[in-house]
Scaffold this active site. Structure first.
Site, PDB file in Angstrom:
ATOM      1  N   GLN A 100       0.894  -1.165   0.000  1.00 40.05           N
ATOM      2  CA  GLN A 100       0.000   0.000   0.000  1.00 40.05           C
ATOM      3  C   GLN A 100       0.923   1.204   0.000  1.00 40.05           C
ATOM      4  O   GLN A 100       1.515   1.544   1.026  1.00 40.05           O
ATOM      5  CB  GLN A 100      -0.903  -0.010   1.239  1.00 40.05           C
ATOM      6  CG  GLN A 100      -1.644   1.296   1.493  1.00 40.05           C
ATOM      7  CD  GLN A 100      -2.551   1.728   0.349  1.00 40.05           C
ATOM      8  OE1 GLN A 100      -3.230   0.905  -0.267  1.00 40.05           O
ATOM      9  NE2 GLN A 100      -2.558   3.018   0.037  1.00 40.05           N
ATOM     10  N   GLN A 147       0.233   4.567  -1.213  1.00 38.22           N
ATOM     11  CA  GLN A 147      -0.301   5.898  -0.932  1.00 38.22           C
ATOM     12  C   GLN A 147      -0.378   6.106   0.576  1.00 38.22           C
ATOM     13  O   GLN A 147      -0.776   5.170   1.270  1.00 38.22           O
ATOM     14  CB  GLN A 147      -1.707   6.061  -1.528  1.00 38.22           C
ATOM     15  CG  GLN A 147      -2.191   7.502  -1.514  1.00 38.22           C
ATOM     16  CD  GLN A 147      -3.625   7.678  -2.026  1.00 38.22           C
ATOM     17  OE1 GLN A 147      -4.365   6.721  -2.199  1.00 38.22           O
ATOM     18  NE2 GLN A 147      -4.018   8.911  -2.260  1.00 38.22           N
ATOM     19  N   GLY A 184     -11.003   0.645   2.072  1.00 39.72           N
ATOM     20  CA  GLY A 184     -12.110   0.078   1.312  1.00 39.72           C
ATOM     21  C   GLY A 184     -11.618  -0.334  -0.060  1.00 39.72           C
ATOM     22  O   GLY A 184     -11.920  -1.411  -0.566  1.00 39.72           O
ATOM     23  N   MET A 204      -8.237   0.770  -3.132  1.00 39.53           N
ATOM     24  CA  MET A 204      -7.073   1.569  -3.514  1.00 39.53           C
ATOM     25  C   MET A 204      -6.952   1.487  -5.030  1.00 39.53           C
ATOM     26  O   MET A 204      -6.888   0.395  -5.595  1.00 39.53           O
ATOM     27  CB  MET A 204      -5.812   1.041  -2.815  1.00 39.53           C
ATOM     28  CG  MET A 204      -4.533   1.759  -3.231  1.00 39.53           C
ATOM     29  SD  MET A 204      -4.553   3.505  -2.736  1.00 39.53           S
ATOM     30  CE  MET A 204      -3.679   4.246  -4.118  1.00 39.53           C
ATOM     31  N   GLU A 205      -6.889   2.675  -5.630  1.00 44.33           N
ATOM     32  CA  GLU A 205      -7.037   2.795  -7.088  1.00 44.33           C
ATOM     33  C   GLU A 205      -5.768   2.467  -7.863  1.00 44.33           C
ATOM     34  O   GLU A 205      -5.407   3.196  -8.795  1.00 44.33           O
ATOM     35  CB  GLU A 205      -7.520   4.210  -7.412  1.00 44.33           C
ATOM     36  CG  GLU A 205      -6.516   5.347  -7.077  1.00 44.33           C
ATOM     37  CD  GLU A 205      -6.618   5.897  -5.662  1.00 44.33           C
ATOM     38  OE1 GLU A 205      -7.046   5.158  -4.754  1.00 44.33           O
ATOM     39  OE2 GLU A 205      -6.253   7.078  -5.466  1.00 44.33           O
ATOM     40  N   ASN A 206      -5.077   1.407  -7.520  1.00 42.15           N
ATOM     41  CA  ASN A 206      -3.868   1.059  -8.258  1.00 42.15           C
ATOM     42  C   ASN A 206      -4.227   0.870  -9.736  1.00 42.15           C
ATOM     43  O   ASN A 206      -5.155   0.129 -10.058  1.00 42.15           O
ATOM     44  CB  ASN A 206      -3.238  -0.193  -7.644  1.00 42.15           C
ATOM     45  CG  ASN A 206      -2.822   0.051  -6.196  1.00 42.15           C
ATOM     46  OD1 ASN A 206      -3.157  -0.710  -5.303  1.00 42.15           O
ATOM     47  ND2 ASN A 206      -2.110   1.127  -5.965  1.00 42.15           N
ATOM     48  N   GLU A 235     -13.258   3.646  -6.940  1.00 38.06           N
ATOM     49  CA  GLU A 235     -11.883   3.341  -7.388  1.00 38.06           C
ATOM     50  C   GLU A 235     -11.776   3.425  -8.914  1.00 38.06           C
ATOM     51  O   GLU A 235     -10.766   3.890  -9.445  1.00 38.06           O
ATOM     52  CB  GLU A 235     -11.433   1.982  -6.879  1.00 38.06           C
ATOM     53  CG  GLU A 235     -11.546   1.772  -5.363  1.00 38.06           C
ATOM     54  CD  GLU A 235     -10.991   2.900  -4.507  1.00 38.06           C
ATOM     55  OE1 GLU A 235     -10.087   3.631  -4.977  1.00 38.06           O
ATOM     56  OE2 GLU A 235     -11.464   3.070  -3.366  1.00 38.06           O
ATOM     57  N   HIS A 254     -11.337   6.956 -10.006  1.00 36.36           N
ATOM     58  CA  HIS A 254      -9.953   7.439  -9.873  1.00 36.36           C
ATOM     59  C   HIS A 254      -9.136   7.218 -11.148  1.00 36.36           C
ATOM     60  O   HIS A 254      -8.089   7.847 -11.319  1.00 36.36           O
ATOM     61  CB  HIS A 254      -9.243   6.713  -8.726  1.00 36.36           C
ATOM     62  CG  HIS A 254      -9.414   7.341  -7.380  1.00 36.36           C
ATOM     63  ND1 HIS A 254      -9.103   8.666  -7.121  1.00 36.36           N
ATOM     64  CD2 HIS A 254      -9.810   6.809  -6.192  1.00 36.36           C
ATOM     65  CE1 HIS A 254      -9.319   8.909  -5.819  1.00 36.36           C
ATOM     66  NE2 HIS A 254      -9.755   7.811  -5.241  1.00 36.36           N
ATOM     67  N   GLU A 310      -9.711  13.110  -4.297  1.00 35.61           N
ATOM     68  CA  GLU A 310     -10.779  12.379  -3.604  1.00 35.61           C
ATOM     69  C   GLU A 310     -12.151  13.046  -3.717  1.00 35.61           C
ATOM     70  O   GLU A 310     -13.162  12.358  -3.847  1.00 35.61           O
ATOM     71  CB  GLU A 310     -10.401  12.160  -2.137  1.00 35.61           C
ATOM     72  CG  GLU A 310      -9.139  11.302  -1.940  1.00 35.61           C
ATOM     73  CD  GLU A 310      -9.262   9.874  -2.471  1.00 35.61           C
ATOM     74  OE1 GLU A 310     -10.381   9.437  -2.808  1.00 35.61           O
ATOM     75  OE2 GLU A 310      -8.211   9.202  -2.572  1.00 35.61           O
ATOM     76  N   TYR A 320     -12.879  14.326   0.777  1.00 38.61           N
ATOM     77  CA  TYR A 320     -13.849  13.506   0.053  1.00 38.61           C
ATOM     78  C   TYR A 320     -15.211  14.195  -0.009  1.00 38.61           C
ATOM     79  O   TYR A 320     -15.745  14.473  -1.072  1.00 38.61           O
ATOM     80  CB  TYR A 320     -14.056  12.164   0.776  1.00 38.61           C
ATOM     81  CG  TYR A 320     -12.902  11.210   0.704  1.00 38.61           C
ATOM     82  CD1 TYR A 320     -11.753  11.411   1.454  1.00 38.61           C
ATOM     83  CD2 TYR A 320     -12.961  10.077  -0.098  1.00 38.61           C
ATOM     84  CE1 TYR A 320     -10.704  10.504   1.406  1.00 38.61           C
ATOM     85  CE2 TYR A 320     -11.914   9.165  -0.150  1.00 38.61           C
ATOM     86  CZ  TYR A 320     -10.790   9.386   0.598  1.00 38.61           C
ATOM     87  OH  TYR A 320      -9.755   8.499   0.547  1.00 38.61           O
TER      88      TYR A 320
HETATM   89  N1  BES Z   1      -7.079   6.515  -2.511  1.00 38.73           N
HETATM   90  C1  BES Z   1      -7.970   6.152  -1.467  1.00 38.73           C
HETATM   91  C2  BES Z   1      -7.300   5.467  -0.316  1.00 38.73           C
HETATM   92  C3  BES Z   1      -6.217   6.276   0.345  1.00 38.73           C
HETATM   93  C4  BES Z   1      -6.329   7.639   0.516  1.00 38.73           C
HETATM   94  C5  BES Z   1      -5.092   5.638   0.808  1.00 38.73           C
HETATM   95  C6  BES Z   1      -5.305   8.356   1.120  1.00 38.73           C
HETATM   96  C7  BES Z   1      -4.074   6.336   1.409  1.00 38.73           C
HETATM   97  C8  BES Z   1      -4.179   7.706   1.567  1.00 38.73           C
HETATM   98  C9  BES Z   1      -9.128   5.302  -1.987  1.00 38.73           C
HETATM   99  O1  BES Z   1      -9.535   5.649  -3.265  1.00 38.73           O
HETATM  100  C10 BES Z   1     -10.304   5.563  -1.114  1.00 38.73           C
HETATM  101  O2  BES Z   1     -10.733   6.680  -1.102  1.00 38.73           O
HETATM  102  N2  BES Z   1     -10.811   4.564  -0.415  1.00 38.73           N
HETATM  103  C11 BES Z   1     -11.982   4.712   0.426  1.00 38.73           C
HETATM  104  C12 BES Z   1     -13.222   4.191  -0.238  1.00 38.73           C
HETATM  105  C13 BES Z   1     -14.107   5.206  -0.796  1.00 38.73           C
HETATM  106  C14 BES Z   1     -15.389   4.623  -1.341  1.00 38.73           C
HETATM  107  C15 BES Z   1     -14.390   6.409   0.037  1.00 38.73           C
HETATM  108  C16 BES Z   1     -11.781   3.880   1.664  1.00 38.73           C
HETATM  109  O3  BES Z   1     -10.785   3.195   1.764  1.00 38.73           O
HETATM  110  O4  BES Z   1     -12.647   3.879   2.517  1.00 38.73           O
HETATM  111 ZN    ZN Z   2     -10.459   7.570  -3.267  1.00 37.82          ZN
END
Ligand code: BES
Ligand code: ZN
Length: 594
Positions: A128, A130, A257, A259-261, A285, A288, A307, A370
């Site tokens: 992971q 990010q 939840g 991760m947009e790899n 995702e 993204h 986000e 977000y």
């Molecule tokens: N890119 C994020 C996860 C992230 C953000 C990791 C900042 C590390 C630092 C991912 O796209 C994300 O936003 N995941 C959310 C789900 C979403 C539906 C809101 C999560 O993990 O809850």
């Molecule tokens: Zn996100």
């Protein structure tokens, strides 16, 4: 103007020399829990006379630094900074290729090594990266402002499959050696690797899902809407630019939840609810692939450009597939969660434009970029009209594809290309207050929801004495149950909560959204202390799940009282061993502050 933004979270100086390509060759050693290998960088001289390239590292052992011919290059590791790690400064001597032999250290925070007991059967490794963890498994210019293509050779124990944020195999190789290519330029935080007992199932012509054998068929059922989501996204904002879009279902300790790899979104297995009710995370995702992966926040202070845009885009996809009524519920839940977080944050952390310098970017707000970001775009949409905003966004993703974007540049575009043509000034939309001010300005849109109005009426009835079994809950979606549990007051009578749990079985609920809302209610009302099965449910939840945000929500409710804080520390003491380093640090930070 400098080509690259100044990023307070990286030592790199890409305005002198920027990495233009990476070739990675790593061996995955499960027994030693270590990656060893070689990173070969092709360099772009941004300043003609530049001679040093600066990389970021975190607890890496640097074994050798050479040029392409193998001649040693002078290099120095800087002091360890508790947030940034150590810089690796290399005298290139005019070389345009540098080769770094390295091994990961014991504190490789991007990596989680899982034993068979933590998966459905075999060992597993995932990364992971990010926001700034890539440097703990690859020496790199670890800033979202630098992007380049990469390719990789990865050597794993035979029998396991390796996948990356790149072109991927669907079959295991006999010798455990895999080759990958990511031809498009990506920032370091989007470089990802997973190794496990993985099988592949196709979902559509350009999409599929990887997972452990025990869950792969359930995953293929749950994510059946992936291709329709891609089509909806393309209708909104233009072609999908990454070739394939696959999903990888991780073991439960995955801390997010999703991760947009690129080309391979990583998702939590908690999405496998059995009723497709949580697939908005896939829409997120996938979105993204435009907002974030094509047009990328220049620094983590600008993360709302990733986000907030993505939540907006996600809910537009939801609207296309599932309708406006369903989407209104998601928007309402998002606003509720935002309000709950705003009540806990320092004022400066509630601006869209953040100031995370000298801080771990993971210690910033969770939801503000977000939900406030998405509300901002919904507000703009309401003022200028959907057609005008959509036309702008489609063009924006195309024009700035594979580039980074900062808040000031974006606002200038918004003014000249969206607001001014519509005859709208900054003050008309309270632009300054949204981006450089606290909380949610008064012109935020509201999202009426009949489905939630019905829930509100049942909540009133319940509190007025109606038995749970006599409530009208037929056909409720999980989002309606979450709303019910959130609107019940903290002083709701314990007898009512007992009746609810008996009737609807919340303590045994497996949907993570409903379970979290129930546990939060049971804890904030202190009902938990009189009901052993609920206390067991709390401990079970915190032991079984790894999603950092959901863990912290439940721990935070516990930590609000002395008795709960003791219980939280007790549970954490045993559960923490199974948490990902990111989740462990996040919960520890919260409990320490309590
Ligand atoms: N890119 C994020 C996860 C992230 C953000 C990791 C900042 C590390 C630092 C991912 O796209 C994300 O936003 N995941 C959310 C789900 C979403 C539906 C809101 C999560 O993990 O809850
Ligand atoms: Zn996100």
């Amino acid at each position: 103007m400098a080509e690259f933004a100044d990023d307070p979270h990286s030592h790199a100086r890409p305005n002198e020399i920027a990495v233009g390509h990476l070739h990675l060759d790593v061996t995955v050693d499960f027994d030693e829990q270590r990656l060893t290998g070689r990173a070969t960088f092709r360099l772009d001289r941004t300043a003609a006379d530049a001679d040093v390239v600066v990389l970021d590292t975190w607890d890496l052992e640097i074994r050798a630094v050479t040029d392409a011919a193998g001649a040693a290059l002078d290099h120095v590791l800087g002091d360890h900074d508790p947030i940034l790690g150590r810089s690796l400064t290399i005298e290139t001597g005019g070389a345009d290729t540098v080769v770094v032999d390295y091994a990961t250290g014991g504190d490789a925070r991007a990596l989680q090594w899982l034993e068979p007991a933590q998966t459905t059967g075999e060992r597993f490794l995932f990364t992971q990266s990010q926001p700034i963890l890539a440097r703990s498994w690859i020496p790199c210019q670890d800033t979202p402002a630098v992007r380049h293509p990469y390719d990789a050779t990865v050597r794993v124990p035979p029998g396991l499959l390796a996948v990356m944020s790149a072109e991927n195999p669907t079959e295991r190789s006999a010798d455990g050696v895999y080759s990958f290519a990511m031809p498009q330029p990506v920032p370091s935080y989007l470089v990802a690797l997973a190794v496990g007992d993985l099988e592949f199932r196709p979902l559509g012509p350009r999409s599929g899902v990887y997972a452990e054998p025990a869950v792969v068929d359930a995953a293929a059922w749950e994510f059946a809407d992936t291709e329709p989501m891609m089509e909806a996204a393309e209708r909104l904002y233009g072609p999908y630019r990454w070739g394939r879009y696959d999903l990888l279902v991780l073991p439960p300790s995955f801390p997010y939840g999703g991760m947009e790899n690129p080309r391979l979104t990583f998702v939590t297995p908690t999405l496998l609810a059995g009723d497709r009710s949580l697939v908005t995370v896939v829409a997120h995702e996938l979105a993204h692939s435009w907002s974030g992966n094509l047009v990328t926040n220049a620094t983590w202070d600008d993360i709302w450009l990733n986000e907030g845009f993505t939540v907006y885009f996600e809910t537009r996809i939801d609207e296309e597939l599932y309708g406006a009524d369903y989407t209104a519920m998601l928007l309402r839940l998002g606003r509720q969660a935002l309000e709950a977080e705003l009540a806990t944050l320092a004022e400066r952390d509630t601006w869209l434009s953040l100031d995370l310098a000298h801080r771990d970017p993971e210690s910033g707000p969770d939801l503000v970029p977000y939900e406030k970001g998405s509300l901002f775009l919904r507000m703009i949409e309401q003022v200028v009209g959907r057609e005008r905003l959509d036309a702008f966004l489609a063009d924006y993703f195309d024009r700035f594809a594979f580039r980074s974007m900062d808040t000031v540049t974006f606002l200038a575009l918004l003014r000249t290309e969206v607001l001014e043509p519509a005859g709208v000034g900054d003050a008309d939309v309270q632009l300054e207050a949204w981006v450089y001010g606290p909380g949610v300005p008064a012109n935020a849109p509201e999202f009426p929801s009949d489905a939630f109005d019905r829930v509100d009426r049942q909540a009133d009835a319940l509190l007025a004495g109606t038995a749970a079994a006599d409530l009208d809950t037929a056909g409720w979606a999980p989002q309606q149950w979450v709303h019910l549990l959130r609107v019940l007051p903290t002083d709701a009578p314990h007898a009512v909560l007992a009746d609810l749990d008996r009737t609807f079985g919340f303590s045994a609920q497996r949907n993570i959204e409903v379970a979290t809302a129930w546990l939060e209610l049971a804890i904030r009302s202190e009902y938990v202390w009189g009901a052993a099965e609920v206390d067991d449910a709390v401990a079970g939840f915190l032991d079984r799940h790894g999603r950092s945000l959901y863990l912290r929500r439940v721990y935070a409710k516990l930590a609000a009282t002395p008795r709960g804080l003791d219980r939280a520390r007790e549970i954490f003491a045993t559960a923490a061993a199974g948490y990902h380093p990111v989740a462990r640090a996040g919960v520890a930070r919260m409990l320490d502050a309590a």
